[in-house]
Structures are given as structure tokens and as C-alpha cells.
Write an enzyme that holds these catalytic residues in place. Structure first.
Site, PDB file in Angstrom:
ATOM      1  N   GLU A 275       0.858  -1.100  -0.193  1.00 52.63           N
ATOM      2  CA  GLU A 275      -0.223  -0.092   0.114  1.00 52.63           C
ATOM      3  C   GLU A 275       0.687   1.041   0.132  1.00 52.63           C
ATOM      4  O   GLU A 275       0.396   3.071  -0.042  1.00 52.63           O
ATOM      5  CB  GLU A 275      -0.861   0.003   1.092  1.00 52.63           C
ATOM      6  CG  GLU A 275      -0.129   0.171   2.089  1.00 52.63           C
ATOM      7  CD  GLU A 275       0.272  -1.185   3.546  1.00 52.63           C
ATOM      8  OE1 GLU A 275       1.257  -0.981   4.308  1.00 52.63           O
ATOM      9  OE2 GLU A 275      -0.117  -2.242   3.060  1.00 52.63           O
ATOM     10  N   ASP A 317       8.408  21.992 -34.072  1.00 53.35           N
ATOM     11  CA  ASP A 317       8.031  23.118 -35.089  1.00 53.35           C
ATOM     12  C   ASP A 317       9.883  24.088 -35.279  1.00 53.35           C
ATOM     13  O   ASP A 317      10.987  24.125 -34.297  1.00 53.35           O
ATOM     14  CB  ASP A 317       7.184  24.468 -34.656  1.00 53.35           C
ATOM     15  CG  ASP A 317       6.942  25.596 -35.278  1.00 53.35           C
ATOM     16  OD1 ASP A 317       6.869  24.842 -36.657  1.00 53.35           O
ATOM     17  OD2 ASP A 317       5.376  26.253 -34.784  1.00 53.35           O
ATOM     18  N   ASP A 585       4.482  26.564 -30.424  1.00 55.88           N
ATOM     19  CA  ASP A 585       4.089  27.822 -29.546  1.00 55.88           C
ATOM     20  C   ASP A 585       3.014  27.629 -30.025  1.00 55.88           C
ATOM     21  O   ASP A 585       2.134  29.025 -29.635  1.00 55.88           O
ATOM     22  CB  ASP A 585       5.425  28.489 -29.041  1.00 55.88           C
ATOM     23  CG  ASP A 585       5.800  29.164 -30.429  1.00 55.88           C
ATOM     24  OD1 ASP A 585       5.211  28.048 -31.990  1.00 55.88           O
ATOM     25  OD2 ASP A 585       6.934  29.384 -30.863  1.00 55.88           O
ATOM     26  N   ASP A 589      -0.252  24.197 -32.769  1.00 57.92           N
ATOM     27  CA  ASP A 589      -0.014  23.319 -32.785  1.00 57.92           C
ATOM     28  C   ASP A 589      -0.300  22.738 -31.744  1.00 57.92           C
ATOM     29  O   ASP A 589      -0.233  21.682 -31.172  1.00 57.92           O
ATOM     30  CB  ASP A 589       1.754  23.883 -31.881  1.00 57.92           C
ATOM     31  CG  ASP A 589       2.836  24.688 -33.011  1.00 57.92           C
ATOM     32  OD1 ASP A 589       2.468  24.085 -34.141  1.00 57.92           O
ATOM     33  OD2 ASP A 589       3.342  25.600 -32.675  1.00 57.92           O
ATOM     34  N   ASP A 683      10.204   3.162   5.030  1.00 49.55           N
ATOM     35  CA  ASP A 683      10.077   2.608   3.315  1.00 49.55           C
ATOM     36  C   ASP A 683       9.537   3.852   3.015  1.00 49.55           C
ATOM     37  O   ASP A 683      10.939   3.989   2.312  1.00 49.55           O
ATOM     38  CB  ASP A 683       8.994   2.009   3.770  1.00 49.55           C
ATOM     39  CG  ASP A 683       8.290   1.036   1.926  1.00 49.55           C
ATOM     40  OD1 ASP A 683       9.973   1.045   1.308  1.00 49.55           O
ATOM     41  OD2 ASP A 683       8.173   0.599   2.002  1.00 49.55           O
TER      42      ASP A 683
END
Length: 846
Positions: A275, A317, A585, A589, A683
Site C-alpha cells: 500500500e 516546429d 508555441d 500546434d 519505507d
């Protein structure tokens, strides 16, 4: 259609009543967008994640079962992961809002016969807008008056060259990108001239709006890691549930303590259910986004981080992405063919008249990028008696039938000759200079030579004029050709290196641009791209999807591409099993940015639509930042694998020590509190060590990761199990030996628990690197490791020395020789695993 009121009185514009009616009918002049992602909304999105919901549900369940300690630990770490995500994504939204505010245009409109400045969102269909140099067009409109108007439509077309506009009220609607059309488009920039235009489309009915609306039909790529994680958690939950039920039945039947059996069953279920994985994944993605932001790359969707290391194709581009979207004079060439490339130094004497006249043929205060370039190249030589801006006497603008312009300047005292400076298309200047056939052919050859290098070529001419009467047109002057000027949009710094590093990393760079093939090929060669095969938009239009997929497999440059064709290219690459990253940009696009696996928008000059459609935003518009993001993405995934392998490894001894007493009839070793402590404290804290690990050597020299490859490969699972078995054998041996020697149950539990914690620490050192030995890994700087070691030491001390905590954990006192045994077990685990690691290294690195 022209509004009736405007047709009758074109200078008055709309009345307030008409404005109100059209606002009510059409809405504001803005693109519809999803509601702002507030922190509360982000929290709700996080809570909808099944894995995190499982974590919170577990905490609530333990709270209802009367185990507040376990519940609080689970809930606390769930809250921690939520806070990290909310802080990171809220920061992203704030930056995007700031960028959106910077790009919101204002408009000068004529209403009721008066000019007034209003917010761009209040412009309505039928408004008369006044446009001048430097204005951002607030809505789609048609010019009804125009004086030498040129606009930059690169955000819509990807083409860096400005387009000319003319006034008209009868021509049919046109698409962006053509010369001598009356239509101007929302988001484009007026770089020359002035005019009055009638608004024809606002908000979603504009060209920008239509592209934005198409984004609603596209789905973003789902995060693959989350899908894999859900499957793993589901399998572990089913297996752990079955084992837990069997353990409860076995314990209750054989020992009769059904309450203890239930608690033991819960402990076993917790030991087998990972978990903590959702916490680790969330932390890694949030911290990965933070690290990538330090490279000036904003993460809008965490899924992009996990996909960066798998990218096989980077579609980019040209204008504003590979190039700087600003013109510079790349070469000056005299009529005799002598050329010179300015480098910021002193111009040779023979090239000064060409540079000076080019400046005089431009606006005194230029806004056009090309005219700025003329001023820049002539900087430093303007103190040679040339006229200033106050001496400009007359201007002749461009005409559709003569693509040249001239400025007439006063050269000195009253009655002296006036200077006439002209610049324009080489064929137009050749006509003004009345060149013979041979001279025209030579000029054409030189023009083609410069154009083949990707330059925009203009010719410059000079004339002198006496008297106060001026010719009606430029043809009336006696011009003399001074030479050609080649202008180029230079590459961004670092592009060549970035492209080369992409190639080394196995990432193919593909240029998709609206510019002409010749210009695209030249820029591609400069950037280090293969431009032997170029596919044009016209050719692409005649291809079906299968033919396009075959063509896209081997093509590096696509030129004269329309927005919808960009989307087709990205879709074809995805259908060919490529993992596609797309940079851009402009509004044009946006669809391809959203359709790509990784959409990367430019933040400085990019549009709202592009940023909203993207996964990543480059805050400094630096193409090289993409490579840094890819490198960091690969590092994040590598370290995530190390962390996940570590988690699976420690579950083996935890589960084994939970099951061992039930199988052999020994005292219960681990209760739910112990396992919650290990999994939700030790952990996650130890996971921070892996997140902070530096990258593996050669990380950008290996091919992209197969996105279909599971996070938990057979080799990783096998290596994790081997590590877990080694630690289990050592800790179980200590537990059995302690009981055999008559050590009290609580002391045996505390001895084994400390040995288990130190075994977990030993696995941290083993898993710090798949490719290097522990000695090499130990030399790497990792501040998080020092803090973890300190935290683990303090926590062990608290559990052993604080009476309240000691009782809660059911621990007994330990002596110095007992602690020496646990340290020895941890060191022995490191030695054994380092001997075994070379046998697994090659499989782990593939």
C-alpha cells in the site's frame, strides 16, 4: 457579412445597444476553457486515484477497528503525498495564470463614432477595430481600410515571413498565411502599417477558436505506470487477502484466539499488500516535477515524466522553437558577387552603402523583424552624415504589382539632392533599376544561391532626386542597384548540441513547419538534421493514412504543413508504435501537442491554447531544456525502478517473518503496528534516498525505454526476491536462535525487529545503483542518505529506550552484544548481495 449599420455609416461603428445584444448572443471574445484547477479541485482529483483511495481506506478501517496508531500513520503519509501534489500543481496553475495574463490583448475600437480602448474579451462581431504597428489582433476581422499593412501569422501558420494585407469587403473568407488578402486573424501581430477592420469572428468562432475547439475531441495519453501499478496492487491484494483468510482460519483453529488471529491476519495482509506504492509513485512524480522545474520546464501532467524516458520521436516546429523567431542579416552581397557575413564587428568599407541604404529604406522606428535587422547591421555607421528620422520626407509603400518600398530623405541643406532608398523583392528592384537581361539573370542566380541557404532575400537600391515635386510612383526615380541582403531566422543557442544528444539517446528529431521547403531544409542542415527527403503539405494531402505512416517512418522534414496535417503526422507516428514528443508555441500546434504522448509548449511566447494542450511548458523557450528534461525523466524512471525493487525486496522478509510464527507455532513476531511502522515510516523515508540518487553512467547513450515493458520486469522481481530472501534468512535465523537460547519473547522480538530494520538499510546501499559496485555508489553524494541514516538511528533508539513506545511495540531491552549481532547481520547481507549482483546487472540494465 457586413453589418447594415456599418454599411451605412462606416465610421461610426456599433452602438452600445448592439454591442450588448451581440455579447449576449455570442459571448465574450475568449476561448472556453476548463475551470481553474483550485487546490480543492486538485485534492479531489488526487483522491479519485484508486491507489491513494485504497491507502486512505485502509487508514479509516484501522481506525474503526480500534488501532489508532496504525490508522494515524497511514493517514499521515497519505496526507503528506496529497500536500506535495497540491503544492506542485497549484504552483503550475499560478504560473499558467500569469502567462495567460501577459498574453491577453487589448483593442482600440470605434463605437458610436468614438475611439475607445477596451479589453480584448469585450470585442464583438461587427466591431470596427483600429490596427497599428505593434498591435495584437484581438479577433478575426476583415480590413476595410489598409495602409501598407503586414502581419505576423506565425502562431497560426508556423511561417516566420510576414504577410501583406489589402482592404476589401467582397472577397471570400481565407485561411491564414496568404499575401494580399483582407483577412486578419486573432492572435496575429501587426508589424507594419495601419488600418481599420470589421470583426467577423470572436472566441470559438475565430480561427484560433476552431483549433481550440478541436482539442475537445482529443484524449490525452493515460499514464502507463499508474495502470501497471493498479494491476500489481490488485494482484497483491487478491493474493494477500487469500493468505490472510487462511492464516486467520489456521491460527484460530489451532490456537483458539480468534481476536489475535484477526490481528495476525491483518498484519499478514498488510505485509503482502504494497500500500506504500501509491505514496512512492506520487512522491517520485511530484519530486520529479520539482527537479524538472529547476531546468526551467514546468510539468502540467505527471504522466509526461514517466514517458520522457520512452520518447523515440521528437516532432518540433521551426519558427520560435529551433529558431529565435527574429531576423538577422546573415549575408550582404554586392552586384559583382562579393559577399560578407556580418558578425557584429566593423563592416568593410565597400559594404557600408548597402547596409546604410537598407536602413534608410526601413521605418525610422522599426517594428518589422526584418527592418530591425537592417537597423542592427547598420548600427555604428549611422554617424556618417546620414539623415535622422526627422528628415523623412515621403514614403512609397508596397503594392501588389510592385513588391518594393522606398523612403525619401532630406540629405542636407535646403535645395540639395534628396536621398531615395528602396528595398524589396529582387525582381521588383530589378524592374526599378531597369536592369538588362544579363544583369537580371545574374541577380536571379545570386538570389537563388542565398535562398538555397534558407535566407529571405531582399534587394537594395539607391537614387537621388532634386526638386520639390515627387513622382506618383517609385518608377519615377532613377535607381541604381547596390546589392542583395540575405536575412535569416537564426538557430537558438544549443540547438545543434541538443539535436546531437537526442540522436545519441536514440530519439529521432522531426521538423514540422509551415515554412517553405527551401528554408526548412537550410535550417534542418544547420541544426544537424537529415533533410535529404522533404515532404510538403501538398504531397501529404494526397496520401492516405497507410502511405503517410510509411513516409513518416523515414522523413525528417515536413514543410508547408497546415495545422490539421500536423495532427495527421503525429497520429501516423503513434500508429507506427513511436512514442511521440511534440514541441510548439502556436495555436496551430495545439491539436498535435495534445495528441502527442508528450506535448511541450513554449511558455515565453506561446499561446494559451498551446500551453493548455501541453504536458510540459518550457519557461525559457530553450530547446536545449528538452534534452535536460529527457535526461531527468530517464533518471526519475531509473530511480523509481530502484525504489520499487527495494520495496518488493523488503516485503519478502516482512511477510516471511509475519507467516513464520503461524507455520511453526512460534510466538507472534510482527503485529500490525510493527508492519505499519516499517512500511509507512522506514519505507517512504528510505525511498527519498533513491529519489535523490544521481543518474547512472551513460544514461543518454542507451536507447529509449520500451513503454510496453513492465515496471516490474522478471529480472527486477527476481533480483528483489533474492535480496528479500537473504535478509529473511538472516533475520529469521536471529529470531530462531534467540528463542532457542531462551531469550524472552519481547527481547527476541526487539532483537529481530532491529535486525530487520538494519537489513532494510543494507538493501538501500545495495540498490543505490544497478550498474556500479557499492564502493562506487557509496562515493556518490546523497544528502538524503545521511538524513535517513540519522532518522533510522533516532527511531530505533526511540522504540528501544522510550518506555511508552517500547510497551506499544511490545519490545524488551537489548544489550550491546545484541546490537552487534544486528549490525553484523546487516553487513553480511551487503556482502552476500554484492557478490550476487554481477550475475543480475546485465538483465537489470536492459
Amino acid at each position: 457579412m457586413v453589418d447594415a449599420t456599418i454599411a451605412k455609416e462606416p465610421g461610426l461603428g456599433l452602438s452600445e445597444r448592439e454591442v450588448a445584444a451581440r455579447l449576449k448572443a455570442d459571448g465574450y471574445n475568449e476561448l472556453p476553457r476548463a475551470g481553474r484547477r483550485t487546490p480543492f479541485r486538485i485534492v479531489l482529483e488526487v483522491l479519485r486515484e484508486p491507489m491513494l483511495a485504497l491507502l486512505l481506506g485502509g487508514g479509516v478501517l484501522y481506525l474503526l477497528l480500534g488501532s489508532p496508531e496504525e490508522a494515524l500513520i497511514l493517514l499521515a503519509f497519505a496526507l503528506f503525498s496529497i500536500v506535495i501534489t497540491v503544492v506542485q500543481e497549484s504552483r503550475t496553475e499560478r504560473v499558467l495564470e500569469a502567462l495567460r495574463d501577459l498574453t491577453s490583448p487589448r483593442a482600440l475600437v470605434i463605437r458610436g463614432g468614438e475611439r475607445r480602448r477596451i479589453a480584448g474579451r469585450e470585442v464583438v462581431r461587427g466591431d470596427l477595430i483600429v490596427l497599428a504597428e505593434g498591435d495584437r489582433v484581438p479577433a478575426d476581422a476583415r480590413l476595410i481600410k489598409a495602409t501598407d499593412v503586414q502581419t505576423d501569422e506565425s502562431l497560426l501558420t508556423g511561417e516566420s515571413v510576414p504577410v501583406r494585407k489589402v482592404a476589401s469587403v467582397a472577397s471570400p473568407p481565407a485561411r491564414p498565411g496568404g499575401d494580399d488578402l483582407p483577412d486578419v486573424f486573432s492572435g496575429s501581430l501587426v508589424i507594419r502599417g495601419s488600418g481599420i477592420a470589421e470583426v467577423t469572428g470572436t472566441g470559438p468562432r475565430s480561427e484560433i477558436g476552431r483549433i481550440g475547439q478541436s482539442l475537445n475531441t482529443l484524449e490525452t495519453e493515460p499514464p502507463r505506470l499508474q495502470a501497471q501499478m493498479r494491476r500489481l496492487v490488485k494482484l497483491c491484494a487478491i493474493f494477500g487477502g487469500v493468505v490472510s483468510v487462511l492464516a486467520v482460519v489456521l491460527y484460530g483453529s489451532l490456537r483458539g484466539g480468534w481476536l489475535d488471529a484477526l490481528l495476525a491476519g491483518i498484519a499478514i495482509g498488510m505485509s503482502m499488500l504494497p500500500e506504500e506504492l501509491p505514496v512512492v509513485l506520487t512522491v517520485f512524480m511530484a519530486m520529479g516535477a520539482w527537479r524538472i522545474s529547476k531546468a526551467r520546464v514546468l510539468t502540467r501532467r505527471a504522466a509526461a515524466i514517466e514517458t520522457l524516458g520512452s520518447a523515440t520521436v521528437l516532432c518540433t516546429d521551426k519558427t520560435g522553437t529551433l529558431t529565435q523567431n527574429r531576423m538577422t542579416v546573415a549575408e550582404l552581397r554586392l552586384p559583382d558577387g562579393t559577399g560578407f557575413r556580418p558578425d557584429g564587428g566593423v563592416l568593410p568599407e565597400q559594404f557600408r552603402p548597402l547596409a546604410e541604404t537598407g536602413r534608410l529604406a526601413s521605418a525610422p522606428q522599426p517594428f518589422d523583424p526584418m527592418e530591425k535587422a537592417f537597423h542592427a547591421v547598420a548600427k555604428g555607421i549611422s554617424d556618417t552624415g546620414l539623415p535622422g528620422s526627422s528628415d523623412l520626407l515621403r514614403t512609397y509603400g508596397l503594392r501588389p504589382d510592385l513588391l518594393a518600398m522606398s523612403n525619401v530623405w532630406r540629405s542636407g541643406t535646403e535645395g540639395s539632392e534628396a536621398i531615395v532608398a528602396a528595398k524589396g523583392a529582387p525582381e521588383a528592384i530589378a524592374a526599378l533599376c531597369h536592369l538588362d537581361a544579363d544583369a537580371r539573370a545574374d541577380l536571379t542566380a545570386q538570389t537563388e544561391d542565398l535562398a538555397a541557404k534558407g535566407m529571405r532575400v531582399l534587394a537594395v537600391a539607391h537614387a537621388a532626386h532634386r526638386g520639390e515635386s515627387w513622382p506618383e510612383t517609385q518608377d519615377g526615380f532613377d535607381f541604381r542597384l547596390l546589392g542583395l541582403v540575405g536575412l535569416a531566422d537564426p538557430l537558438r543557442p544549443g540547438v545543434v548540441y541538443a539535436v546531437a544528444e537526442c540522436r545519441t539517446a536514440g530519439i529521432r528529431v522531426v521538423m514540422i513547419t509551415g515554412d517553405y521547403p527551401t528554408t526548412a531544409a537550410a535550417i534542418a542542415h544547420q541544426a544537424g538534421l537529415d533533410a535529404e527527403t522533404i515532404v510538403s503539405g501538398d504531397a501529404l494531402a494526397g496520401m492516405d493514412d497507410a502511405m503517410l505512416a510509411e513516409q513518416a517512418r523515414n522523413t525528417t522534414v515536413f514543410a508547408r504543413i497546415m495545422p490539421e496535417q500536423k495532427l495527421r503526422i503525429v497520429t501516423a507516428l503513434k500508429a507506427d508504435s513511436e512514442i511521440v514528443a511534440m514541441t510548439g508555441d502556436g495555436v496551430n500546434d495545439a491539436p498535435s501537442l495534445k495528441a502527442a504522448h508528450i506535448g511541450i509548449a513554449m511558455g515565453g511566447r506561446g499561446t494559451d491554447v498551446a500551453r493548455e494542450a501541453s504536458s510540459l511548458v518550457l519557461l525559457d523557450d530553450d530547446f536545449g531544456s528538452i534534452v535536460a528534461a529527457v535526461r531527468l525523466g530517464r533518471r526519475v524512471f531509473d530511480n523509481l525502478r530502484k525504489s520499487m525493487g527495494f520495496i518488493i525486496a523488503i516485503h519478502v522478509p516482512i511477510a516471511g517473518l509475519a507467516l513464520l510464527p503461524l507455520i511453526f507455532g512460534l510466538p507472534i513476531l510482527l503485529w500490525p503496528m510493527h508492519i505499519a511502522f516499517l512500511e509507512m515510516v522506514i519505507d517512504p523515508v528510505c525511498t527519498l534516498v533513491f529519489e535523490a540518487e544521481t543518474e547512472e553512467e551513460g544514461i543518454m547513450q542507451r536507447p529509449p525505454r520500451d513503454p510496453a515493458a513492465p515496471l516490474f520486469s522478471a529480472s527486477l522481481l527476481g533480483w528483489s526476491v533474492v535480496q528479500g530472501v537473504v535478509v529473511l534468512a538472516l533475520t529469521a535465523g536471529i529470531f530462531l536462535l534467540a528463542l532457542d537460547r531462551g531469550m524472552p519473547e519481547q527481547e527476541a522480538r526487539s532483537l529481530t525487529f532491529v535486525a530487520l530494520v538494519l537489513g532494510i538499510v543494507s538493501l538501500i546501499f545495495v540498490n543505490r545503483s544497478f550498474s556500479a559496485s557499492i564502493i562506487t555508489a557509496f562515493r556518490r553524494r546523497n544528502a538524503a542518505l545521511r538524513w535517513v541514516m540519522l532518522i533510522v538511528t533516532v527511531m530505533i533508539g526511540v522504540t528501544l529506550l522510550v518506555p511508552f513506545v517500547q510497551r506499544m511495540f511490545r519490545f524488551g531491552p537489548l544489550h550491546a552484544d545484541d546490537l552487534a549481532v544486528t549490525v553484523g547481520a546487516g553487513l553480511l547481507a551487503i556482502i552476500i548481495l554484492e557478490v550476487l549482483k554481477p550475475h543480475w546487472r546485465k538483465r537489470l540494465m536492459t
